[in-house]
Scaffold this active site. Structure first.
Site, mmCIF file in Angstrom:
data_model
loop_
_atom_site.group_PDB
_atom_site.id
_atom_site.type_symbol
_atom_site.label_atom_id
_atom_site.label_comp_id
_atom_site.label_asym_id
_atom_site.label_seq_id
_atom_site.Cartn_x
_atom_site.Cartn_y
_atom_site.Cartn_z
ATOM 1 N N HIS A 1 -3.345 -0.760 -2.786
ATOM 2 C CA HIS A 1 -4.601 1.300 -2.104
ATOM 3 C C HIS A 1 -5.786 0.788 -2.801
ATOM 4 C CE1 HIS A 1 -1.268 4.545 -3.005
ATOM 5 N NE2 HIS A 1 -0.079 3.184 -3.678
ATOM 6 N N ASP B 1 -0.002 7.209 -0.491
ATOM 7 C CA ASP B 1 1.652 8.216 -1.610
ATOM 8 C C ASP B 1 2.008 9.175 -1.416
ATOM 9 O OD1 ASP B 1 2.093 5.751 -3.354
ATOM 10 O OD2 ASP B 1 0.684 6.597 -4.223
ATOM 11 N N GLU C 1 9.737 2.041 -2.759
ATOM 12 C CA GLU C 1 9.093 3.886 -3.313
ATOM 13 C C GLU C 1 9.143 4.194 -1.537
ATOM 14 O OE1 GLU C 1 5.505 1.814 -5.894
ATOM 15 O OE2 GLU C 1 5.276 3.128 -4.418
ATOM 16 N N HIS D 1 5.407 5.393 -0.780
ATOM 17 C CA HIS D 1 4.503 4.767 -0.620
ATOM 18 C C HIS D 1 4.294 4.241 0.823
ATOM 19 C CE1 HIS D 1 1.302 1.030 -1.045
ATOM 20 N NE2 HIS D 1 2.239 0.959 -0.282
#
Length: 249
Positions: free
Chosen positions: A138, A145, A209, A212
Site C-alpha cells: 500500500h 481495497d 482478501e 485487495h
C-alpha cells in the site's frame, strides 16, 4: 456464464521472500486524489472514518491505477458502482494496522513463535516498510481495497466486512460451499463480479482478501509473473517541501 460470473479459483499465499526480491523499475507515476472522481467510481476512506490514527481523509492512488479503476468501474452492470476504500497509506498507518493485528494474534495464539505470528499477521497486513527495494504494497500507491455498492451508496453483501480476518475473507472461500443458501449465492455472485472486473482491468488479487487488488507493484509482478515491478515506495510531498525544492531550482 459470462466473464462477470467466472468462478474464483483458490490460490496459495505468495512466496513473500521471492516477491520482495523482485526488482523495481520505478515509473515515477504520480499519486492522484480520488475526491473529484465521479460515478461509477466512488471513494470512501475507510480508515479515516474508523478513526485510525494518521489515516487520510482522501484516497490516493497512482495515476496508472486510477485509469484501471475507471476501466473496472465501466465494466460493471448498470446500477452497481465501484468503491475505493483505501489506496496509498502513510507508513504510520501501516505500522498501526500491523501492530494492532499482531497484538491480537499474539493474545490468541500465545504459544506460537514470533515467525508463526508474523505469518498469521501478514496474510492480512503486510509488515510496515518503506525500503526502496521491498516496500509494503500500500505504500506504493499500487494497492487498492475496493468493494461494490448500488446507486444509492449501499454496499453489496460481500460475505464479510472489509478487513475481516476470518477464513471467509479469502476471495474463493464461498466457492467451496456445496449448497449455498440464497444469501451465500448472492455473495458468490458479488465477489465474482468484483473479481472479474478488476482482473479484466489489469489488477491481481491477494488470495486472502476479496477486497485487495494490486497493479504495478511487487505483489502485482509476482502474481502476473512479470520480471519486475513498476511502482516502488512513494510519499505525498508536503507543500513546504515542494516550495523548498522549487526555490532551490
Amino acid at each position: 456464464m459470462n466473464f462477470l460470473s467466472q468462478t474464483i479459483a483458490a490460490k496459495p499465499e505468495p512466496d513473500w521472500a521471492a516477491l520482495l526480491a523482485l526488482p523495481i523499475a520505478e515509473s515515477h507515476d504520480p499519486l492522484v486524489p480520488l475526491g473529484l472522481v465521479n460515478s461509477p467510481l466512488r471513494s470512501y476512506p475507510a480508515y479515516f472514518h474508523q478513526g485510525v490514527p494518521n489515516a487520510l481523509s482522501e484516497c490516493y492512488v497512482r495515476r496508472c491505477v486510477l485509469f484501471r479503476l475507471y476501466k473496472a468501474a465501466r465494466l460493471l452492470p448498470s446500477g452497481i458502482e465501484l468503491v475505493v476504500l483505501d489506496g496509498w497509506r502513510p507508513l504510520l498507518v501501516q505500522q498501526y494496522l500491523f501492530d494492532s493485528l499482531f497484538a491480537a494474534m499474539n493474545a490468541h495464539y500465545a504459544n506460537d513463535s514470533e515467525s508463526e505470528l508474523l505469518n498469521r499477521t501478514r496474510r492480512f497486513i503486510a509488515p510496515p516498510s518503506n525500503e526502496p527495494t521491498a516496500p509494503s504494497p500500500h505504500l506504493t500507491g499500487g494497492s487498492v481495497d475496493v468493494a461494490l455498492c448500488d446507486v444509492e451508496g449501499l454496499f453489496l453483501d460481500m460475505g464479510t466486512e472489509f478487513d475481516d480476518i476470518s477464513p471467509w475473507s479469502y476471495s474463493a472461500a464461498f466457492e467451496a460451499v456445496e449448497k449455498p443458501s440464497a444469501r451465500e449465492a448472492e455473495v458468490i455472485e458479488n465477489r465474482r463480479l468484483l473479481h472479474s472486473v478488476m482482473i479484466q482491468a489489469g489488477f491481481t488479487n491477494l488470495p486472502s482478501e476479496w477486497w485487495h487488488f494490486d497493479y504495478g507493484n511487487q505483489s502485482w509482478a509476482w502474481s502476473s509473473k512479470s520480471s519486475e515491478a513498476q511502482l516502488g515506495a512513494i510519499e505525498l510531498q508536503p507543500l513546504r517541501q515542494r516550495w523548498r525544492r522549487q526555490v532551490a531550482l
